[in-house]
Design a protein around this motif. Structure first.
Motif, PDB file in Angstrom:
ATOM      1  N   LEU A   1       0.840  -1.191   0.000  1.00 52.51           N
ATOM      2  CA  LEU A   1       0.000   0.000   0.000  1.00 52.51           C
ATOM      3  C   LEU A   1       0.879   1.246   0.000  1.00 52.51           C
ATOM      4  O   LEU A   1       1.809   1.365   0.797  1.00 52.51           O
ATOM      5  CB  LEU A   1      -0.927  -0.008   1.212  1.00 52.51           C
ATOM      6  N   VAL A   2       0.557   2.175  -0.905  1.00 47.33           N
ATOM      7  CA  VAL A   2       1.365   3.367  -1.120  1.00 47.33           C
ATOM      8  C   VAL A   2       0.448   4.586  -1.073  1.00 47.33           C
ATOM      9  O   VAL A   2      -0.648   4.550  -1.637  1.00 47.33           O
ATOM     10  CB  VAL A   2       2.059   3.306  -2.508  1.00 47.33           C
ATOM     11  N   PRO A   3       0.857   5.667  -0.400  1.00 51.75           N
ATOM     12  CA  PRO A   3       0.048   6.896  -0.462  1.00 51.75           C
ATOM     13  C   PRO A   3      -0.248   7.265  -1.912  1.00 51.75           C
ATOM     14  O   PRO A   3       0.629   7.155  -2.788  1.00 51.75           O
ATOM     15  CB  PRO A   3       0.936   7.940   0.219  1.00 51.75           C
ATOM     16  N   GLN A   4      -1.469   7.718  -2.172  1.00 54.44           N
ATOM     17  CA  GLN A   4      -1.912   7.893  -3.556  1.00 54.44           C
ATOM     18  C   GLN A   4      -1.043   8.870  -4.349  1.00 54.44           C
ATOM     19  O   GLN A   4      -0.667   8.598  -5.493  1.00 54.44           O
ATOM     20  CB  GLN A   4      -3.365   8.355  -3.567  1.00 54.44           C
ATOM     21  N   GLY A   5      -0.708   9.992  -3.747  1.00 57.30           N
ATOM     22  CA  GLY A   5       0.152  10.950  -4.446  1.00 57.30           C
ATOM     23  C   GLY A   5       1.541  10.397  -4.696  1.00 57.30           C
ATOM     24  O   GLY A   5       2.156  10.664  -5.740  1.00 57.30           O
ATOM     25  N   THR A   6       2.036   9.611  -3.747  1.00 59.10           N
ATOM     26  CA  THR A   6       3.349   8.988  -3.909  1.00 59.10           C
ATOM     27  C   THR A   6       3.320   7.976  -5.047  1.00 59.10           C
ATOM     28  O   THR A   6       4.259   7.894  -5.842  1.00 59.10           O
ATOM     29  CB  THR A   6       3.781   8.304  -2.603  1.00 59.10           C
TER      30      THR A   6
END
Length: 251
Positions: free
Chosen positions: A97-102
Motif C-alpha cells: 500500500l502506497v500513499p496515492q500521491g506517492t
C-alpha cells in the motif's frame, strides 16, 4: 509508425507469466477493460500489478484477481473489492500500500527515468519505518513486512526516499488516439492513465476513437506516442460499455 494492432489479443499475446503490469483507471473510470479481458483469455498468471486499485468484484482487474492470476499488487486503495481484501488477509496475495500521491509520482518518475525522489508523505509512519504487512501468514501474523526506507532532512524537514516504478507492460484506456500512439484522455478518465502509460516498457492503449495522424492538436495530447507501442481500437459497443460503480439517485 503505425502502432495499431488488429485485435486486443494480438496486443497482449507476449505478456508472459510473472510479468509486471501498470494498469490505468480509478475505480471503474478509465479502466482498459477490453485489454484486461484479452489478457484474461490469454492466460498469463503470476502477475505483479501496479494500479491505484485492483478493480471491483467482477470487473476490471477484479477479473484477473478472482482467477488467482495476480500474485502482487502495488496500489493505494482496496475499495470495495471483497475478493481483494479476502486474498490479502488470508495470505494469498502480497500487497504494497502506497500513499496515492506517492504512487502517482513513482509512476511519473519511472517514466521520466528518475530512479528515486524524496517526499514528506509517510514520514513518521510505517511507510517510512517499515513493518507494514505486505503478506499475511495463512495462520495469522505477518509473513512479509515492508522494509524501512531511507530518510533525509532538507531545510529542517524530514523526507522519505521513494523509488520510481517501471513495469514490463502498461495497459491504459484513452478517449482518442492516432496511429502513432498519441493519446488524449477525457475528464476524470485521465486519472492515473497518463502516468501509467509512461511507466511501461511496452504500453498498450485501447482507444475509443482512432483518428488520422496530424488530426490531434499537439497542445491537447496528454501522452506522446513515444511512450506507446501498441494501439487497440475499440468498437462503438466496447467504447460505450462504461460501468457505474455506485449508482446514486435523488428522490
Amino acid at each position: 509508425m503505425n502502432k495499431v494492432c488488429a485485435t486486443a489479443a494480438e496486443a497482449v499475446h507476449d505478456i508472459a507469466d510473472g510479468s509486471s503490469l501498470a494498469v490505468g483507471g480509478f475505480g471503474l473510470s478509465g479502466v482498459p477493460d477490453v485489454v484486461i479481458g484479452a489478457l484474461y483469455e490469454q492466460g498469463a498468471t503470476g502477475l505483479s500489478v501496479v494500479s491505484n486499485n485492483c478493480g471491483v468484484d467482477g470487473a476490471g482487474l477484479g477479473i484477473l484477481l478472482a482467477a488467482h492470476r495476480i500474485d502482487r499488487v502495488t496500489g493505494s486503495y482496496v475499495g470495495e473489492n471483497k475478493e481483494f481484501a479476502r486474498q490479502y488477509l488470508s495470505g494469498e496475495l502480497e500487497v504494497e500500500l502506497v500513499p496515492q500521491g506517492t504512487l502517482a509520482e513513482r509512476l511519473r518518475a519511472g517514466g521520466c527515468g528518475i530512479p528515486a525522489f524524496y517526499t514528506p508523505a509517510g514520514v513518521g509512519t510505517q511507510i517510512a519505518e517499515g513493518g507494514l504487512p505486505w503478506r499475511y501468514a495463512p495462520g495469522g501474523g505477518t509473513a512479509v513486512a515492508s522494509p524501512p526506507k531511507e530518510t533525509r532532512t532538507f531545510g529542517g524537514r524530514t523526507y522519505v526516499l521513494e523509488e520510481g516504478i517501471t513495469t514490463d507492460y502498461a495497459l491504459v484506456r484513452a478517449w482518442r488516439g492516432d496511429h502513432h500512439g498519441n493519446l488524449v484522455f477525457r475528464r476524470a478518465a485521465a486519472n492515473f492513465n497518463p502516468l501509467t502509460a509512461m511507466a511501461g516498457r511496452i504500453t498498450v492503449a485501447e482507444v475509443e476513437e482512432l483518428v488520422a495522424p496530424g488530426t490531434l492538436d499537439p497542445e491537447h495530447v496528454h501522452v506522446p506516442g513515444v511512450f506507446v507501442q501498441r494501439v487497440v481500437v475499440l468498437t462503438p459497443e466496447q467504447a460505450a460499455a462504461k460501468k457505474i460503480e455506485k449508482r446514486t439517485v435523488r428522490v
